[in-house]
Enzyme design. Sequence first.
Site, PDB file in Angstrom:
ATOM      1  N   TYR A  31      -1.793  10.225 -10.851  1.00  0.00           N
ATOM      2  CA  TYR A  31      -2.813  10.005 -11.978  1.00  0.00           C
ATOM      3  C   TYR A  31      -4.056  10.710 -11.392  1.00  0.00           C
ATOM      4  O   TYR A  31      -4.313  10.981 -10.158  1.00  0.00           O
ATOM      5  CB  TYR A  31      -3.058   8.397 -12.068  1.00  0.00           C
ATOM      6  CG  TYR A  31      -3.271   7.537 -10.806  1.00  0.00           C
ATOM      7  CD1 TYR A  31      -4.572   7.515 -10.134  1.00  0.00           C
ATOM      8  CD2 TYR A  31      -2.391   6.783 -10.211  1.00  0.00           C
ATOM      9  CE1 TYR A  31      -4.598   6.902  -9.003  1.00  0.00           C
ATOM     10  CE2 TYR A  31      -2.249   6.038  -8.939  1.00  0.00           C
ATOM     11  CZ  TYR A  31      -3.574   6.075  -8.585  1.00  0.00           C
ATOM     12  OH  TYR A  31      -3.843   5.623  -7.126  1.00  0.00           O
ATOM     13  N   ARG A  70     -10.354   5.978  -3.016  1.00  0.00           N
ATOM     14  CA  ARG A  70     -10.510   4.832  -1.981  1.00  0.00           C
ATOM     15  C   ARG A  70     -12.029   5.069  -1.284  1.00  0.00           C
ATOM     16  O   ARG A  70     -12.665   4.106  -1.369  1.00  0.00           O
ATOM     17  CB  ARG A  70      -9.669   4.783  -0.995  1.00  0.00           C
ATOM     18  CG  ARG A  70      -9.657   3.488  -0.047  1.00  0.00           C
ATOM     19  CD  ARG A  70      -8.525   3.521   1.102  1.00  0.00           C
ATOM     20  NE  ARG A  70      -7.411   3.313   0.474  1.00  0.00           N
ATOM     21  CZ  ARG A  70      -6.678   2.143   0.304  1.00  0.00           C
ATOM     22  NH1 ARG A  70      -7.289   1.095   0.908  1.00  0.00           N
ATOM     23  NH2 ARG A  70      -5.622   2.125  -0.273  1.00  0.00           N
ATOM     24  N   ASP A 124      -5.218  -7.929   3.163  1.00  0.00           N
ATOM     25  CA  ASP A 124      -4.001  -7.556   3.565  1.00  0.00           C
ATOM     26  C   ASP A 124      -3.572  -8.479   4.861  1.00  0.00           C
ATOM     27  O   ASP A 124      -2.330  -8.483   5.504  1.00  0.00           O
ATOM     28  CB  ASP A 124      -3.579  -6.266   4.045  1.00  0.00           C
ATOM     29  CG  ASP A 124      -3.230  -5.309   2.783  1.00  0.00           C
ATOM     30  OD1 ASP A 124      -3.015  -5.917   2.031  1.00  0.00           O
ATOM     31  OD2 ASP A 124      -3.237  -3.913   3.046  1.00  0.00           O
TER      32      ASP A 124
END
Length: 388
Positions: free
Chosen positions: A209, A106, A287
């Site tokens: 991952y 991120r 969001d």
Amino acid sequence: MELKGLKIIVIGAGIGGLTAALALRRQGASVTVLEQAEAISEVGAGLQITPNGVAVLQALGLADDLAWCSQRARAVVLRGHRRGTEVLRLDLDEYAAGLRYYFVHRSDLIGILAGAARREGVQVRLLQKAERVEPGPQPVVHLGNGAQCGGDLVVGADGLHSKARVALNGERNPAFTGQVAWRATVPNHLNLPPEAQVFMGPGRHLVAYPLRDGSLMNLVAVQERRAWAEEGWNFKDDPANLRAAFAGFGGSAAALLEAVEEVLLWGLFRHPVAASWHGENTAILGDAAHPTLPFMAQGANLALEDAWVLARSLQESAGVKAGLALYQSRRRDRAEKVVQAASSNAWKYHLRAPLSWPAHQVLKLGGRFAPDRMVSQFDWIYRHDVTA
């Protein structure tokens, strides 16, 4: 509409806010981003950027930057939890040819977007916490330090607890889903390949991952429980609690869990998609408009889509009011459909005996005889290109 000279305030320097700021600035607007933190940074966590999100970054000229700092996803692998036995492998190179899926940290994606926005002339003001948004012909943002700022348009990209959303829709209490999630990153000592590994267990699942150069693994562990954790991102938990919750997981899952030294825990809440995405010269995205559970990996991707469509809708309309109405009409139905898909997806990984064994056999048969169909069932999400 000519955006040159339009003064725009964007609340929030996250993925959606920075993308919107960049896209609007490139249309000629004067853009200022308000960020409550002391630096543009994000807590350590991984993201999956799927082809619909990659399309936006490609249109912004940032796809190569994304590729350099991320892992190209090659497959999604579903596994049983006890020994990590493979149940289903979806080969993305073979069955999703031409589409690009990435695993990215991120903070790396935030860095790419922030750098591009600043190079274009976007002003970023740190330590500016929005306390209240007042829509109107010249909307105003009231800041925590008592100051005010405004412009021709305010864009609320301020996340789950958005002040702009409240200004447009009022307060709404979210509903606890009965699930909590842990996030952690650990070294990739197992040299696991660039694949999303999903370990399915009774009432819980673990996703893993690799990130960056493959030396780091991102972990997201979801458990069903009656007790709930406070909603948010930065609540530290004891790694022993995570390991206890997933004690029955074996194979590489056990090794990954054993390596966790720091972990964040948060409760998963279901928020309604906002009824109104815009008011008088005020809009919301990401969001703030449609909080999404993490089971389709679409939170960041939908924010990228929103940002692009907002800028394009304003450019294609006669004025701000018409542009915002066009933006909502283009985005709301799709976002609501994706949110519903994410909300209904988790149970597939949480089946208990005696249902889990026959369900896994069906997955195996699907992977053997119709793998392309297994991949293509979500083409409506992943092949959607808002830049086309």
